[in-house]
Design a protein around this motif. Sequence first.
Motif, PDB file in Angstrom:
ATOM      1  N   UNK A 206       1.166  -1.326   0.285  1.00 62.41           N
ATOM      2  CA  UNK A 206       0.572  -0.151   0.193  1.00 62.41           C
ATOM      3  C   UNK A 206       1.265   1.306  -0.109  1.00 62.41           C
ATOM      4  N   UNK A 207       0.113   2.582  -1.463  1.00 64.72           N
ATOM      5  CA  UNK A 207       1.422   3.373  -0.367  1.00 64.72           C
ATOM      6  C   UNK A 207       0.916   3.785   0.273  1.00 64.72           C
ATOM      7  N   UNK A 208      -0.445   4.567  -0.016  1.00 63.40           N
ATOM      8  CA  UNK A 208      -1.210   5.531   1.442  1.00 63.40           C
ATOM      9  C   UNK A 208      -0.693   3.870   3.057  1.00 63.40           C
ATOM     10  N   UNK A 209       0.477   4.507   3.800  1.00 65.10           N
ATOM     11  CA  UNK A 209      -0.095   3.397   4.960  1.00 65.10           C
ATOM     12  C   UNK A 209      -1.089   3.928   5.668  1.00 65.10           C
ATOM     13  N   UNK A 210      -0.942   5.127   5.971  1.00 60.82           N
ATOM     14  CA  UNK A 210      -2.681   5.239   7.010  1.00 60.82           C
ATOM     15  C   UNK A 210      -3.480   4.876   6.485  1.00 60.82           C
ATOM     16  N   UNK A 211      -4.120   5.257   4.734  1.00 64.15           N
ATOM     17  CA  UNK A 211      -5.034   5.080   4.772  1.00 64.15           C
ATOM     18  C   UNK A 211      -5.929   3.271   4.967  1.00 64.15           C
ATOM     19  N   UNK A 212      -4.201   2.308   4.504  1.00 62.60           N
ATOM     20  CA  UNK A 212      -4.454   1.232   5.201  1.00 62.60           C
ATOM     21  C   UNK A 212      -4.758   0.790   6.797  1.00 62.60           C
ATOM     22  N   UNK A 213      -4.069   1.781   6.925  1.00 62.49           N
ATOM     23  CA  UNK A 213      -4.198   1.310   8.629  1.00 62.49           C
ATOM     24  C   UNK A 213      -5.570   1.407   9.198  1.00 62.49           C
ATOM     25  N   UNK A 214      -6.577   2.456   8.193  1.00 61.33           N
ATOM     26  CA  UNK A 214      -8.033   3.433   8.309  1.00 61.33           C
ATOM     27  C   UNK A 214      -9.262   2.187   8.343  1.00 61.33           C
ATOM     28  N   UNK A 215      -8.265   1.484   7.387  1.00 62.34           N
ATOM     29  CA  UNK A 215      -8.657   0.762   7.025  1.00 62.34           C
ATOM     30  C   UNK A 215      -8.767  -0.477   7.716  1.00 62.34           C
ATOM     31  N   UNK A 216      -8.065  -1.274   7.811  1.00 60.88           N
ATOM     32  CA  UNK A 216      -7.865  -2.142   8.730  1.00 60.88           C
ATOM     33  C   UNK A 216      -8.463  -2.488  10.359  1.00 60.88           C
ATOM     34  N   UNK A 217      -8.913  -0.319  10.837  1.00 63.26           N
ATOM     35  CA  UNK A 217      -9.186  -0.083  12.164  1.00 63.26           C
ATOM     36  C   UNK A 217     -10.350  -0.590  11.761  1.00 63.26           C
ATOM     37  N   UNK A 218     -11.223  -0.079  10.420  1.00 62.94           N
ATOM     38  CA  UNK A 218     -12.622  -0.502  10.285  1.00 62.94           C
ATOM     39  C   UNK A 218     -13.018  -1.862  10.495  1.00 62.94           C
ATOM     40  N   UNK A 219     -11.544  -2.557   9.435  1.00 61.85           N
ATOM     41  CA  UNK A 219     -12.587  -4.596   9.526  1.00 61.85           C
ATOM     42  C   UNK A 219     -12.230  -4.718  11.145  1.00 61.85           C
ATOM     43  N   UNK A 220     -11.779  -3.826  12.142  1.00 60.71           N
ATOM     44  CA  UNK A 220     -12.196  -4.499  13.567  1.00 60.71           C
ATOM     45  C   UNK A 220     -13.209  -3.921  13.677  1.00 60.71           C
ATOM     46  N   UNK A 221     -13.897  -3.157  14.007  1.00 59.30           N
ATOM     47  CA  UNK A 221     -14.733  -2.422  13.989  1.00 59.30           C
ATOM     48  C   UNK A 221     -15.800  -3.453  13.562  1.00 59.30           C
ATOM     49  N   UNK A 222     -15.663  -3.746  12.434  1.00 58.49           N
ATOM     50  CA  UNK A 222     -16.649  -5.167  11.938  1.00 58.49           C
ATOM     51  C   UNK A 222     -16.722  -6.561  12.470  1.00 58.49           C
ATOM     52  N   UNK A 223     -15.907  -6.646  12.531  1.00 56.01           N
ATOM     53  CA  UNK A 223     -14.837  -7.840  13.289  1.00 56.01           C
ATOM     54  C   UNK A 223     -15.754  -7.860  14.714  1.00 56.01           C
ATOM     55  N   UNK A 224     -16.438  -6.602  15.515  1.00 57.51           N
ATOM     56  CA  UNK A 224     -16.864  -7.158  16.633  1.00 57.51           C
ATOM     57  C   UNK A 224     -18.693  -6.445  16.238  1.00 57.51           C
ATOM     58  N   UNK A 225     -18.620  -5.488  15.970  1.00 55.82           N
ATOM     59  CA  UNK A 225     -20.053  -5.182  15.469  1.00 55.82           C
ATOM     60  C   UNK A 225     -20.916  -5.635  14.512  1.00 55.82           C
ATOM     61  N   UNK A 226     -21.475  -6.794  14.296  1.00 53.35           N
ATOM     62  CA  UNK A 226     -21.525  -7.461  12.589  1.00 53.35           C
ATOM     63  C   UNK A 226     -22.886  -7.844  12.994  1.00 53.35           C
TER      64      UNK A 226
END
Length: 323
Positions: A206-226
């Motif tokens: 990923x060129x934009x590492x912070x964007x990649x980190x944002x997406x991973x954080x969203x995945x964490x939220x989805x994991x625990x609130x789906x």
Amino acid sequence: MKPGFCSIGIIDSCVLRCKMCYKWQEIIDHNALPAFNDWQRTLDSLKVLRGNQDMQVIFAGGEVLQYNNILELIRFAGERGFSTVLTSSGFLLDDMMISKLARAGLGGITLSLDSLEMPKHDFLRGREGVFARVMRAIDLLYSRKIAVCVSAIIMESNLEEIISMAQWALANFKINNLLFLAPMQPNNTAEDTYWHDREEYSFLWPRDKERACEIIEIIKEIKFSSNGRGHKILNTAPQLESFKNYFREPDKFVKNVSCPMGQALHISSSGDIFLCYNFPSIGNIRRDLIDEAWNSPKALEVRAGIRECRKNCHFLLNCFFGD
């Protein structure tokens, strides 16, 4: 100590030409490969080592379904009390093959899927028609009651699809689990500390590492609130955090403690026995029994090296991170 699982890289050849893996370029010396009875003896020896402990045998590749005796080996492992899964591109999974796998007693399959856009997935996997066959395989595997895990690499090419892929998998009742992987230097390339900075891998890192980190954080939220479906995401919260740390500083070791690979057991297609592929083998199944190799002085030496290792590798980040 006993191994937590056994991963058997039964074959290195592959029907695909994946952009993130060059195993298909290997020149294979078929005279150096174990015979079927070598694998049988290995599973018998593994049963001795396991004792009463439940253990999963994972058949990996290459493309596992290209191994001629895979059905017999799955059946043999099941008869000895092992649960069995395999990894596959899905390209060879037609109705007949899936029926045979079900009769052999296979418990589950992990399918690679890196995009919900057919042209993109086929491009990344180097062969037309792969996407369509994966989608068809998911339906067929469900009908034969074989559990399906979908794995996806979080990379530059699909970064903005990752969230929708998670939502799609969680909503699809035919998919049992979803596993996200961090990108690694492609197999069969010369080790390069700065591979992620090379233009040739710009599709992967990923060129934009912070964007990649944002997406991973969203995945964490989805994991625990789906609505109870988030459990389908196999990645643990610490593992997802390690992905973020890895994207930000790929050369910094992501764990606060040593690597747990000393508890792992891997066997290559040539029969070499490893705890970790970054260290020397501890034997070969054509001459050594698993239970003896596991407890050998060589194995103790390798475990000592693993405890000191500080390398972010595929096995640590993607396969055996732990908590």
